[in-house]
Scaffold this motif. Structure first.
Motif, PDB file in Angstrom:
ATOM      1  N   ARG A  29       0.833  -1.220   0.000  1.00 54.96           N
ATOM      2  CA  ARG A  29       0.000   0.000   0.000  1.00 54.96           C
ATOM      3  C   ARG A  29       0.858   1.256   0.000  1.00 54.96           C
ATOM      4  O   ARG A  29       0.581   2.215  -0.722  1.00 54.96           O
ATOM      5  CB  ARG A  29      -0.936   0.013   1.215  1.00 54.96           C
ATOM      6  N   ARG A  30       1.904   1.253   0.822  1.00 54.54           N
ATOM      7  CA  ARG A  30       2.772   2.434   0.873  1.00 54.54           C
ATOM      8  C   ARG A  30       3.473   2.641  -0.476  1.00 54.54           C
ATOM      9  O   ARG A  30       3.599   3.782  -0.950  1.00 54.54           O
ATOM     10  CB  ARG A  30       3.797   2.286   1.990  1.00 54.54           C
ATOM     11  N   LEU A  31       3.911   1.564  -1.083  1.00 53.54           N
ATOM     12  CA  LEU A  31       4.537   1.678  -2.398  1.00 53.54           C
ATOM     13  C   LEU A  31       3.543   2.208  -3.429  1.00 53.54           C
ATOM     14  O   LEU A  31       3.890   3.032  -4.284  1.00 53.54           O
ATOM     15  CB  LEU A  31       5.082   0.320  -2.845  1.00 53.54           C
ATOM     16  N   SER A  32       2.304   1.734  -3.352  1.00 57.36           N
ATOM     17  CA  SER A  32       1.270   2.200  -4.270  1.00 57.36           C
ATOM     18  C   SER A  32       0.997   3.687  -4.075  1.00 57.36           C
ATOM     19  O   SER A  32       0.900   4.452  -5.052  1.00 57.36           O
ATOM     20  CB  SER A  32      -0.023   1.399  -4.044  1.00 57.36           C
ATOM     21  N   GLN A  33       0.887   4.139  -2.832  1.00 55.47           N
ATOM     22  CA  GLN A  33       0.629   5.548  -2.552  1.00 55.47           C
ATOM     23  C   GLN A  33       1.767   6.433  -3.053  1.00 55.47           C
ATOM     24  O   GLN A  33       1.524   7.493  -3.647  1.00 55.47           O
ATOM     25  CB  GLN A  33       0.412   5.739  -1.048  1.00 55.47           C
ATOM     26  N   VAL A  34       2.999   5.978  -2.826  1.00 55.37           N
ATOM     27  CA  VAL A  34       4.161   6.744  -3.302  1.00 55.37           C
ATOM     28  C   VAL A  34       4.188   6.781  -4.826  1.00 55.37           C
ATOM     29  O   VAL A  34       4.445   7.831  -5.441  1.00 55.37           O
ATOM     30  CB  VAL A  34       5.466   6.124  -2.753  1.00 55.37           C
ATOM     31  N   MET A  35       3.888   5.647  -5.460  1.00 54.37           N
ATOM     32  CA  MET A  35       3.918   5.579  -6.921  1.00 54.37           C
ATOM     33  C   MET A  35       2.897   6.533  -7.530  1.00 54.37           C
ATOM     34  O   MET A  35       3.199   7.290  -8.455  1.00 54.37           O
ATOM     35  CB  MET A  35       3.631   4.155  -7.389  1.00 54.37           C
ATOM     36  N   PHE A  36       1.657   6.508  -7.013  1.00 53.16           N
ATOM     37  CA  PHE A  36       0.619   7.373  -7.566  1.00 53.16           C
ATOM     38  C   PHE A  36       0.971   8.844  -7.380  1.00 53.16           C
ATOM     39  O   PHE A  36       0.668   9.683  -8.243  1.00 53.16           O
ATOM     40  CB  PHE A  36      -0.734   7.067  -6.913  1.00 53.16           C
ATOM     41  N   LEU A  37       1.611   9.166  -6.253  1.00 56.64           N
ATOM     42  CA  LEU A  37       2.011  10.547  -6.020  1.00 56.64           C
ATOM     43  C   LEU A  37       3.141  10.956  -6.953  1.00 56.64           C
ATOM     44  O   LEU A  37       3.124  12.039  -7.547  1.00 56.64           O
ATOM     45  CB  LEU A  37       2.431  10.715  -4.557  1.00 56.64           C
TER      46      LEU A  37
END
Length: 298
Positions: A29-37
């Motif tokens: 989830r953290r990787l996904s949030q960073v990627m989208f940002l």
């Protein structure tokens, strides 16, 4: 549930499964949030324009339009006729979240989620009380108020104060006031209302919850007969009211967590040492060793 129990949530899973397996979905989830940002920031920061725009409205590789459907709805009630590309973009986003679960946005995309998760972590570590807990329907009332204000003022009202939008602008043009707003959200969850922002206030989460009411992707208590009542899943779940029916299986309840409040964050899967929970689909009602559950209930 005591503060001590909450602080220990997941320790048994770490012992049994190892640290990485007990944090797998959290890390993803953290990787996904960073990627989208980052896909929105590499353009203004480094001149690599894979995506132009923001989470409110964007175009990927100059071709694929994506529009926040709540922004589009506010625009419509405000009396503005959106362009066809904005409508197509909103329909694409709605179709995706209708399948994977609307509040997946909250746990896998929204950059404010790590802020509220951090506030919850510190809240538990400091042993603060639960605090003021507005009704969960409050966010639906706020959603209605946002649409009403948009209709009266002719503006996309929520974007004026939306922490997600303001945080994005701050990262591009300099934080300034954005720090104050993000800090206010953090303090609200820390000292005013535990998990208050995402769980009780945010109209974006309320809207995406409505979109994902019949979503295909679901968490299931597929191995609920193995539950040892450690309560770790309740301690980490941001919407713990969605767990009991599926976990306890009372009155023949399905093991599927069907509530649209579920964010599909996967933390219940992470922290369960006996692997009660798993991701599955809406049509899967299989329960592993459910006859043992009946014996246990008896």
């Amino acid at each position: 549930m005591s503060a001590t129990t909450k602080r220990l949530a997941g320790h048994e899973a770490i012992r049994v499964k190892g640290w990485l397996a007990a944090h797998k979905w959290l890390i993803l989830r953290r990787l996904s949030q960073v990627m989208f940002l980052l896909v929105f920031l590499v353009g203004p920061w480094f001149g690599i324009w894979w995506v132009t725009g923001t989470l409110a409205g964007s175009r990927t590789f100059g071709v694929l339009p994506l529009t926040d459907p709540l922004v589009l709805l506010q625009s419509l009630v405000a009396g503005h006729l959106p362009e066809l590309t904005a409508i197509v973009g909103a329909l694409i986003v709605m179709a995706v979240y209708a399948v994977i679960g609307g509040r997946v946005f909250c746990s896998w995309v929204c950059p404010i989620n790590p802020v509220t998760d951090g506030a919850h972590w510190l809240h538990d570590r400091l042993g603060f009380s639960k605090g003021w807990q507005p009704k969960r329907s409050t966010r639906l009332w706020i959603l209605g108020a946002v649409l009403a204000v948009s209709a009266v003022t002719g503006t996309i009202a929520w974007e004026v104060v939306n922490p997600v939008t303001i945080l994005h602008r701050g990262l591009v043009y300099g934080m300034g006031f954005a720090w104050a707003l993000v800090g206010a959200v953090f303090l609200f969850d820390l000292v005013v209302a535990r998990r208050g922002w995402c769980g009780h206030v945010c109209p974006v989460g309320a809207f995406y919850g409505l979109i994902g009411t019949k979503s295909l992707l679901r968490v299931s208590a597929v191995n609920r007969s193995a539950c040892n009542d450690c309560m770790d899943c309740f301690a980490v779940c941001p919407e713990s009211q969605v767990i009991p029916a599926a976990l306890r299986g009372r009155d023949g309840a399905s093991p599927l967590i069907l509530s649209s409040d579920c964010t599909n964050c996967g933390r219940c899967i992470d922290v369960c040492a006996v692997d009660v929970f798993a991701f599955t689909h809406r049509c899967d009602t299989y329960v592993k060793n459910d006859e043992q559950l009946a014996d246990k209930a008896a």
